[in-house]
Motif scaffolding. Structure first.
Motif, short mmCIF file in Angstrom:
data_model
loop_
_atom_site.label_atom_id
_atom_site.label_comp_id
_atom_site.label_asym_id
_atom_site.label_seq_id
_atom_site.Cartn_x
_atom_site.Cartn_y
_atom_site.Cartn_z
N VAL A 178 0.91 -1.38 -0.06
CA VAL A 178 -0.12 0.01 0.11
C VAL A 178 0.84 1.24 -0.11
CG1 VAL A 178 -1.53 1.45 1.31
CG2 VAL A 178 -1.97 -1.25 1.38
N LEU A 179 0.40 2.36 -0.70
CA LEU A 179 1.21 3.48 -0.76
C LEU A 179 0.22 4.82 -0.29
CD1 LEU A 179 2.97 3.50 -4.24
CD2 LEU A 179 3.97 2.36 -1.99
N GLY A 180 0.64 5.10 0.67
CA GLY A 180 -0.11 6.37 1.17
C GLY A 180 0.32 7.80 0.92
N PHE A 181 -0.69 8.56 0.29
CA PHE A 181 -0.31 9.99 0.06
C PHE A 181 -1.42 11.02 0.99
CE2 PHE A 181 0.86 7.48 -3.49
CZ PHE A 181 2.19 8.04 -3.84
N SER A 182 -0.73 11.83 1.63
CA SER A 182 -1.45 12.78 2.46
C SER A 182 -2.13 14.01 1.51
CB SER A 182 -0.67 13.42 3.53
OG SER A 182 -1.26 14.35 4.29
N CYS A 183 -2.96 14.55 1.52
CA CYS A 183 -3.76 15.61 0.78
C CYS A 183 -4.70 16.45 1.28
CB CYS A 183 -4.49 15.12 -0.41
SG CYS A 183 -5.00 16.22 -1.58
N ASN A 184 -4.42 17.95 1.40
CA ASN A 184 -5.32 18.67 2.18
C ASN A 184 -6.25 19.22 1.40
OD1 ASN A 184 -5.77 20.12 4.81
ND2 ASN A 184 -4.77 22.01 4.09
N GLN A 185 -6.75 18.65 0.14
CA GLN A 185 -7.78 19.23 -0.62
C GLN A 185 -9.03 19.11 -0.52
OE1 GLN A 185 -5.78 18.19 -4.24
NE2 GLN A 185 -6.13 20.12 -5.00
N PHE A 186 -9.30 18.06 0.86
CA PHE A 186 -10.55 17.52 1.33
C PHE A 186 -10.92 18.25 2.40
CE2 PHE A 186 -8.52 14.45 -1.75
CZ PHE A 186 -9.38 14.93 -2.90
N GLY A 187 -11.45 19.20 2.42
CA GLY A 187 -12.23 19.78 3.72
C GLY A 187 -10.96 20.37 4.56
N LEU A 188 -9.71 20.30 4.04
CA LEU A 188 -8.81 21.17 4.77
C LEU A 188 -8.51 20.09 5.99
CD1 LEU A 188 -9.24 24.79 4.29
CD2 LEU A 188 -8.00 23.35 2.93
#
Length: 130
Positions: A11-21
């Motif tokens: 599994v590869l995990g990527f954090s992203c702040n584009q969804f409801g911050l």
């Protein structure tokens, strides 16, 4: 990872702040956020977690541009998106956290799953590929 980690799978995990911050932390804080806040309870991922990326919009990471172009939605419904933090909006954008992409061992994008997809369906597809 517990089910398939001993096989040719990760599994590869990527954090992203584009969804409801919901991910405002900086990269060096991500593992502590996972361990102590969300999900918390001492959670330590058994897979690589990469630095924060944008998955939609003008600054989207090329990996996610490629995945979305290769695995478009069959019946996209833009109205399902929550409060948006990117522009321009495209029909194949990732809609919310926890959307998944399954990639074959040779790197070919295989299937895309929305956040409501039962994990059993993903597990079944992984089993078929392995």
């Amino acid at each position: 990872m517990e089910m398939y980690g001993d096989l040719n799978f990760t599994v590869l995990g990527f954090s992203c702040n584009q969804f409801g911050l919901q991910a405002p932390e900086v990269n060096h804080e991500t593992l502590n956020i996972l361990k102590y806040v969300r999900p918390g309870g001492g959670f330590v991922p058994k897979f690589p977690v990469f630095g924060k990326v944008e998955v939609n919009g003008l600054n989207e990471d090329p990996l996610f541009t490629y995945l979305k172009e290769t695995l478009p939605f069959v019946n996209p419904v833009i109205g399902e998106m929550k409060k948006l933090f990117w522009s321009p909006i495209k029909v194949n954008d990732i809609r919310w956290n926890f959307e998944k992409f399954l990639i074959t061992a040779d790197g070919t994008p295989f299937k895309r799953y929305d956040l409501h997809c039962p994990i059993e369906k993903v597990e079944k597809d992984i089993t078929e590929l392995i």
